[in-house]
Design a protein around this motif. Sequence first.
Motif, PDB file in Angstrom:
ATOM      1  N   ARG A  58      24.150 -12.024 -23.796  1.00 53.04           N
ATOM      2  CA  ARG A  58      24.542 -10.689 -23.370  1.00 53.04           C
ATOM      3  C   ARG A  58      23.317  -9.791 -23.188  1.00 53.04           C
ATOM      4  O   ARG A  58      22.276 -10.020 -23.799  1.00 53.04           O
ATOM      5  N   THR A  59      23.472  -8.757 -22.398  1.00 54.51           N
ATOM      6  CA  THR A  59      22.388  -7.799 -22.204  1.00 54.51           C
ATOM      7  C   THR A  59      22.232  -6.927 -23.456  1.00 54.51           C
ATOM      8  O   THR A  59      23.135  -6.849 -24.299  1.00 54.51           O
ATOM      9  N   ALA A  60      21.090  -6.254 -23.559  1.00 49.05           N
ATOM     10  CA  ALA A  60      20.764  -5.441 -24.739  1.00 49.05           C
ATOM     11  C   ALA A  60      21.627  -4.189 -24.851  1.00 49.05           C
ATOM     12  O   ALA A  60      21.765  -3.629 -25.941  1.00 49.05           O
ATOM     13  N   ALA A  65      27.583  -7.092 -30.062  1.00 49.49           N
ATOM     14  CA  ALA A  65      26.632  -8.212 -29.998  1.00 49.49           C
ATOM     15  C   ALA A  65      25.581  -8.062 -28.891  1.00 49.49           C
ATOM     16  O   ALA A  65      25.431  -8.957 -28.060  1.00 49.49           O
ATOM     17  N   PRO A  66      24.821  -6.962 -28.889  1.00 50.73           N
ATOM     18  CA  PRO A  66      23.753  -6.860 -27.896  1.00 50.73           C
ATOM     19  C   PRO A  66      22.765  -8.014 -28.052  1.00 50.73           C
ATOM     20  O   PRO A  66      22.437  -8.400 -29.171  1.00 50.73           O
ATOM     21  N   ASN A  67      22.341  -8.575 -26.933  1.00 46.98           N
ATOM     22  CA  ASN A  67      21.421  -9.726 -26.898  1.00 46.98           C
ATOM     23  C   ASN A  67      21.995 -10.975 -27.564  1.00 46.98           C
ATOM     24  O   ASN A  67      21.262 -11.913 -27.851  1.00 46.98           O
ATOM     25  N   GLY A  68      23.285 -10.994 -27.794  1.00 45.05           N
ATOM     26  CA  GLY A  68      23.902 -12.125 -28.472  1.00 45.05           C
ATOM     27  C   GLY A  68      24.482 -13.141 -27.512  1.00 45.05           C
ATOM     28  O   GLY A  68      24.715 -12.864 -26.330  1.00 45.05           O
ATOM     29  N   LEU A  69      24.731 -14.328 -28.037  1.00 44.22           N
ATOM     30  CA  LEU A  69      25.389 -15.374 -27.256  1.00 44.22           C
ATOM     31  C   LEU A  69      26.836 -14.973 -27.020  1.00 44.22           C
ATOM     32  O   LEU A  69      27.425 -14.239 -27.811  1.00 44.22           O
ATOM     33  N   ASP A  70      27.402 -15.486 -25.931  1.00 41.78           N
ATOM     34  CA  ASP A  70      28.738 -15.051 -25.531  1.00 41.78           C
ATOM     35  C   ASP A  70      29.535 -16.214 -24.966  1.00 41.78           C
ATOM     36  O   ASP A  70      28.998 -17.291 -24.702  1.00 41.78           O
ATOM     37  N   PHE A  71      30.809 -15.963 -24.757  1.00 40.78           N
ATOM     38  CA  PHE A  71      31.652 -16.889 -24.012  1.00 40.78           C
ATOM     39  C   PHE A  71      31.104 -16.957 -22.591  1.00 40.78           C
ATOM     40  O   PHE A  71      30.428 -16.034 -22.128  1.00 40.78           O
ATOM     41  N   SER A 127      32.730 -27.628 -14.784  1.00 38.50           N
ATOM     42  CA  SER A 127      31.770 -27.532 -13.683  1.00 38.50           C
ATOM     43  C   SER A 127      30.377 -27.864 -14.207  1.00 38.50           C
ATOM     44  O   SER A 127      30.047 -27.553 -15.344  1.00 38.50           O
ATOM     45  N   ASP A 128      29.580 -28.467 -13.344  1.00 39.19           N
ATOM     46  CA  ASP A 128      28.178 -28.720 -13.672  1.00 39.19           C
ATOM     47  C   ASP A 128      27.269 -27.660 -13.065  1.00 39.19           C
ATOM     48  O   ASP A 128      26.051 -27.703 -13.246  1.00 39.19           O
ATOM     49  N   ASN A 129      27.849 -26.725 -12.338  1.00 40.71           N
ATOM     50  CA  ASN A 129      27.069 -25.696 -11.648  1.00 40.71           C
ATOM     51  C   ASN A 129      26.822 -24.481 -12.532  1.00 40.71           C
ATOM     52  O   ASN A 129      27.706 -24.049 -13.265  1.00 40.71           O
ATOM     53  N   VAL A 130      25.618 -23.931 -12.418  1.00 29.45           N
ATOM     54  CA  VAL A 130      25.287 -22.695 -13.114  1.00 29.45           C
ATOM     55  C   VAL A 130      25.801 -21.538 -12.258  1.00 29.45           C
ATOM     56  O   VAL A 130      25.464 -21.438 -11.083  1.00 29.45           O
ATOM     57  N   PRO A 131      26.622 -20.664 -12.839  1.00 27.74           N
ATOM     58  CA  PRO A 131      27.134 -19.546 -12.048  1.00 27.74           C
ATOM     59  C   PRO A 131      26.046 -18.542 -11.685  1.00 27.74           C
ATOM     60  O   PRO A 131      25.043 -18.422 -12.381  1.00 27.74           O
ATOM     61  N   SER A 132      26.279 -17.828 -10.626  1.00 29.48           N
ATOM     62  CA  SER A 132      25.399 -16.735 -10.208  1.00 29.48           C
ATOM     63  C   SER A 132      25.844 -15.492 -10.980  1.00 29.48           C
ATOM     64  O   SER A 132      26.487 -14.599 -10.438  1.00 29.48           O
ATOM     65  N   TYR A 133      25.520 -15.470 -12.268  1.00 35.26           N
ATOM     66  CA  TYR A 133      26.050 -14.448 -13.168  1.00 35.26           C
ATOM     67  C   TYR A 133      25.527 -13.049 -12.860  1.00 35.26           C
ATOM     68  O   TYR A 133      24.450 -12.871 -12.304  1.00 35.26           O
ATOM     69  N   ASN A 134      26.310 -12.062 -13.263  1.00 33.84           N
ATOM     70  CA  ASN A 134      25.983 -10.662 -13.064  1.00 33.84           C
ATOM     71  C   ASN A 134      24.901 -10.264 -14.071  1.00 33.84           C
ATOM     72  O   ASN A 134      25.121 -10.338 -15.272  1.00 33.84           O
ATOM     73  N   PRO A 135      23.726  -9.813 -13.605  1.00 35.65           N
ATOM     74  CA  PRO A 135      22.644  -9.458 -14.527  1.00 35.65           C
ATOM     75  C   PRO A 135      22.954  -8.223 -15.385  1.00 35.65           C
ATOM     76  O   PRO A 135      22.247  -7.950 -16.346  1.00 35.65           O
ATOM     77  N   GLU A 136      24.010  -7.502 -15.068  1.00 36.67           N
ATOM     78  CA  GLU A 136      24.435  -6.388 -15.924  1.00 36.67           C
ATOM     79  C   GLU A 136      25.202  -6.899 -17.141  1.00 36.67           C
ATOM     80  O   GLU A 136      25.397  -6.162 -18.103  1.00 36.67           O
ATOM     81  N   ASP A 137      25.647  -8.153 -17.085  1.00 33.09           N
ATOM     82  CA  ASP A 137      26.376  -8.747 -18.197  1.00 33.09           C
ATOM     83  C   ASP A 137      25.518  -9.699 -19.024  1.00 33.09           C
ATOM     84  O   ASP A 137      25.604  -9.707 -20.249  1.00 33.09           O
TER      85      ASP A 137
END
Length: 174
Positions: A58-60, A65-71, A127-137
Motif C-alpha cells: 500500500r502507499t504511505a 496499514a500505510p506502506n503495508g502488504l495488502d490483498f 493469472s500469471d500476469n502482473v496487473p497494471s496497478y494504480n500507483p495511488e493504491d
Amino acid sequence: MDNAEKEELLDLVDSQDQVIGTITRSKFQAVIANPPGYIRASEAFIMNRQGQLWVPRRTADKTIAPNGLDFSCAEHVQSGETYLEAMMRGFAEELNMLIQAEDLELKQILKPEPKQPMFRAIYVHRSDNVPSYNPEDFTEYRWLHPQEAVELIKAGEAAKPNLAPAIEEVFLNL
C-alpha cells in the motif's frame, strides 16, 4: 481517504448479512468500536500457476496499514451492490483490469469478528500476469506463496490487519 470515499454509502447488515439500512463509510469508521450493524467487503488474491499470491504494498498515505502488504484487491461493498460487483469494480479501479464474473472464484465469506465488524467475501483470480496497478493504491508487489506471506507478516512486516488471518483461513486451513 478522500471526501468521495468518506461519503461512500454502504449497506448496513445484520448478523445474517441481511440489509437493515445504510451508513456512510466515515460514519461507520466513527462508530467501529460499537457499530449498529455490520458492513460488507470484497477481497481478492491473484494466484499464479506456481500457487503464489500477488501481494502489493500500500502507499504511505493510506489510513489503514500505510506502506503495508495488502490483498491483491479489496473494496467496500457499496449500497445496492453485490460482493461480486464490488470485486469487479475493484479490479477495474485498483488494477486496471476488466474481468468477468467467471474470472473470479468465491472461496469463502468470512463472518464479522470483534475487530473486523464486516462480512468479507474472499475471491481468487488465477493469472500469471502482473496487473497494471494504480500507483495511488500500491507502490510495489511481490509474488509470495501463502505460507511465505504469513511468515513475513508474523515476523513484523507491515500489513493490513486481516491479511494474514484471511490467507491462513482460505489457503492454509488454519
